[in-house]
Design a protein around this motif. Structure first.
Motif, PDB file in Angstrom:
ATOM      1  N   SER A  15       0.802  -1.112  -0.020  1.00  0.00           N
ATOM      2  CA  SER A  15      -0.061   0.048  -0.043  1.00  0.00           C
ATOM      3  C   SER A  15       0.978   1.347  -0.031  1.00  0.00           C
ATOM      4  O   SER A  15       0.373   2.138  -0.437  1.00  0.00           O
ATOM      5  CB  SER A  15      -0.907   0.106   1.243  1.00  0.00           C
ATOM      6  N   GLY A  16       2.391   1.163   0.336  1.00  0.00           N
ATOM      7  CA  GLY A  16       2.958   1.999   0.329  1.00  0.00           C
ATOM      8  C   GLY A  16       3.071   3.171   1.794  1.00  0.00           C
ATOM      9  O   GLY A  16       3.813   3.639   1.943  1.00  0.00           O
ATOM     10  N   TRP A  17       2.030   2.850   2.644  1.00  0.00           N
ATOM     11  CA  TRP A  17       2.094   3.309   4.115  1.00  0.00           C
ATOM     12  C   TRP A  17       1.658   2.351   5.107  1.00  0.00           C
ATOM     13  O   TRP A  17       0.983   1.324   4.904  1.00  0.00           O
ATOM     14  CB  TRP A  17       0.752   4.359   3.859  1.00  0.00           C
ATOM     15  N   LYS A  18       2.411   2.636   6.369  1.00  0.00           N
ATOM     16  CA  LYS A  18       1.983   1.987   7.417  1.00  0.00           C
ATOM     17  C   LYS A  18       1.345   2.695   8.567  1.00  0.00           C
ATOM     18  O   LYS A  18       2.078   3.835   8.955  1.00  0.00           O
ATOM     19  CB  LYS A  18       3.370   1.249   7.979  1.00  0.00           C
ATOM     20  N   PRO A  19       0.371   2.065   9.233  1.00  0.00           N
ATOM     21  CA  PRO A  19      -0.343   2.633  10.231  1.00  0.00           C
ATOM     22  C   PRO A  19       0.511   3.170  11.441  1.00  0.00           C
ATOM     23  O   PRO A  19       1.178   1.981  11.735  1.00  0.00           O
ATOM     24  CB  PRO A  19      -1.604   2.111  10.527  1.00  0.00           C
ATOM     25  N   LYS A  20       0.576   4.248  11.990  1.00  0.00           N
ATOM     26  CA  LYS A  20       1.152   4.576  13.226  1.00  0.00           C
ATOM     27  C   LYS A  20       0.260   5.197  14.474  1.00  0.00           C
ATOM     28  O   LYS A  20      -0.509   6.026  14.127  1.00  0.00           O
ATOM     29  CB  LYS A  20       2.352   5.304  13.107  1.00  0.00           C
ATOM     30  N   LYS A  21       0.398   4.780  15.573  1.00  0.00           N
ATOM     31  CA  LYS A  21      -0.513   5.354  16.583  1.00  0.00           C
ATOM     32  C   LYS A  21       0.401   6.554  17.317  1.00  0.00           C
ATOM     33  O   LYS A  21       1.314   6.275  17.956  1.00  0.00           O
ATOM     34  CB  LYS A  21      -0.905   4.005  17.454  1.00  0.00           C
ATOM     35  N   LEU A  22      -0.190   7.515  17.230  1.00  0.00           N
ATOM     36  CA  LEU A  22       0.773   8.736  17.629  1.00  0.00           C
ATOM     37  C   LEU A  22      -0.124   9.617  18.736  1.00  0.00           C
ATOM     38  O   LEU A  22       0.490  10.116  19.593  1.00  0.00           O
ATOM     39  CB  LEU A  22       1.274   9.878  16.488  1.00  0.00           C
ATOM     40  N   MET A  23      -1.351   9.468  18.374  1.00  0.00           N
ATOM     41  CA  MET A  23      -2.201  10.219  19.443  1.00  0.00           C
ATOM     42  C   MET A  23      -2.636   9.296  20.513  1.00  0.00           C
ATOM     43  O   MET A  23      -3.052   8.197  20.418  1.00  0.00           O
ATOM     44  CB  MET A  23      -3.505  10.517  18.829  1.00  0.00           C
ATOM     45  N   GLY A  24      -2.300   9.813  21.686  1.00  0.00           N
ATOM     46  CA  GLY A  24      -2.731   9.363  23.195  1.00  0.00           C
ATOM     47  C   GLY A  24      -3.809   9.882  23.681  1.00  0.00           C
ATOM     48  O   GLY A  24      -4.399  10.867  23.376  1.00  0.00           O
ATOM     49  N   LYS A  25      -4.264   9.428  24.794  1.00  0.00           N
ATOM     50  CA  LYS A  25      -5.283  10.051  25.715  1.00  0.00           C
ATOM     51  C   LYS A  25      -5.236  11.475  25.746  1.00  0.00           C
ATOM     52  O   LYS A  25      -6.128  12.137  25.749  1.00  0.00           O
ATOM     53  CB  LYS A  25      -5.646   9.302  26.916  1.00  0.00           C
ATOM     54  N   GLU A  26      -4.106  11.909  26.196  1.00  0.00           N
ATOM     55  CA  GLU A  26      -3.831  13.438  26.366  1.00  0.00           C
ATOM     56  C   GLU A  26      -4.022  14.310  25.321  1.00  0.00           C
ATOM     57  O   GLU A  26      -4.753  15.458  25.241  1.00  0.00           O
ATOM     58  CB  GLU A  26      -2.616  13.640  27.050  1.00  0.00           C
ATOM     59  N   GLN A  27      -3.379  13.806  24.070  1.00  0.00           N
ATOM     60  CA  GLN A  27      -3.882  14.564  22.792  1.00  0.00           C
ATOM     61  C   GLN A  27      -5.368  14.569  22.408  1.00  0.00           C
ATOM     62  O   GLN A  27      -5.776  15.564  21.875  1.00  0.00           O
ATOM     63  CB  GLN A  27      -2.911  13.807  21.686  1.00  0.00           C
ATOM     64  N   TYR A  28      -6.000  13.519  22.520  1.00  0.00           N
ATOM     65  CA  TYR A  28      -7.653  13.369  22.264  1.00  0.00           C
ATOM     66  C   TYR A  28      -8.113  14.478  23.297  1.00  0.00           C
ATOM     67  O   TYR A  28      -9.275  15.254  22.898  1.00  0.00           O
ATOM     68  CB  TYR A  28      -7.988  12.131  22.357  1.00  0.00           C
ATOM     69  N   GLU A  29      -7.780  14.410  24.814  1.00  0.00           N
ATOM     70  CA  GLU A  29      -8.573  15.224  25.539  1.00  0.00           C
ATOM     71  C   GLU A  29      -8.367  16.950  25.089  1.00  0.00           C
ATOM     72  O   GLU A  29      -9.184  17.609  25.216  1.00  0.00           O
ATOM     73  CB  GLU A  29      -8.060  14.954  27.065  1.00  0.00           C
ATOM     74  N   THR A  30      -7.286  17.021  24.571  1.00  0.00           N
ATOM     75  CA  THR A  30      -6.661  18.420  24.231  1.00  0.00           C
ATOM     76  C   THR A  30      -7.903  18.805  22.983  1.00  0.00           C
ATOM     77  O   THR A  30      -8.222  19.993  22.998  1.00  0.00           O
ATOM     78  CB  THR A  30      -5.410  18.546  23.799  1.00  0.00           C
TER      79      THR A  30
END
Length: 151
Positions: free
Chosen positions: A119-134
């Motif tokens: 696909s040319g792209w690999k998913p990465k999890k960068l957003m944590g609970k604190e970032q979502y709360e912000t």
């Protein structure tokens, strides 16, 4: 005659086993990787769908995502990918009615890094609970601004 039939069965069985022993692993080896379902975090707002869509659209537009696609009848908002060097990010939000005054907003920020996969792209999890709360705090402030502006 019996020997001939017996030999034919052995040859057919060996051919069958040989063929499938190479085809099945080869077929599985080239199957594309299934992308994981984007994780989302939810928050409940006391606001109308229309106001929430306006607030989300304004925030995402200010962050450079452009004008998001809003499907109000499905309660869904989605942006195009924002590409920056070897990374791309998109936002998907769903709004579900919880009660007469409350709406549950589920937000998923999907970030992918360029790689050599099919696909040319690999998913990465960068957003944590604190970032979502912000992010939800920003949405809440924008909801108040939209109320202040009026219709």
């Amino acid at each position: 005659m019996k020997e001939r039939r017996w030999e034919e069965r052995i040859v057919f069985s060996l051919f069958f086993l040989f063929t499938f022993s190479f085809l099945i692993p080869a077929a599985c080896k080239h199957a594309p990787e299934a992308l994981p379902k984007p994780e989302g975090t939810s928050y409940v707002f006391e606001a109308d769908d229309k106001i929430i869509f306006k607030a989300l659209s304004r925030i995402l537009k200010d962050r450079g995502f452009g004008e998001p696609r809003v499907e109000a009848d499905k309660g869904r908002l989605e942006t195009d990918y924002l590409v920056q060097e070897d990374w791309r990010t998109k936002v998907v939000a769903t709004i579900k009615k919880v009660s007469r005054r409350e709406r549950e907003v589920t937000l998923a920020v999907i970030t992918e890094q360029k790689d050599s996969s099919p696909s040319g792209w690999k998913p990465k999890k960068l957003m944590g609970k604190e970032q979502y709360e912000t992010f939800f705090g920003e949405i809440e402030m924008q909801i108040y601004r939209e109320w202040y502006k009026g219709e």
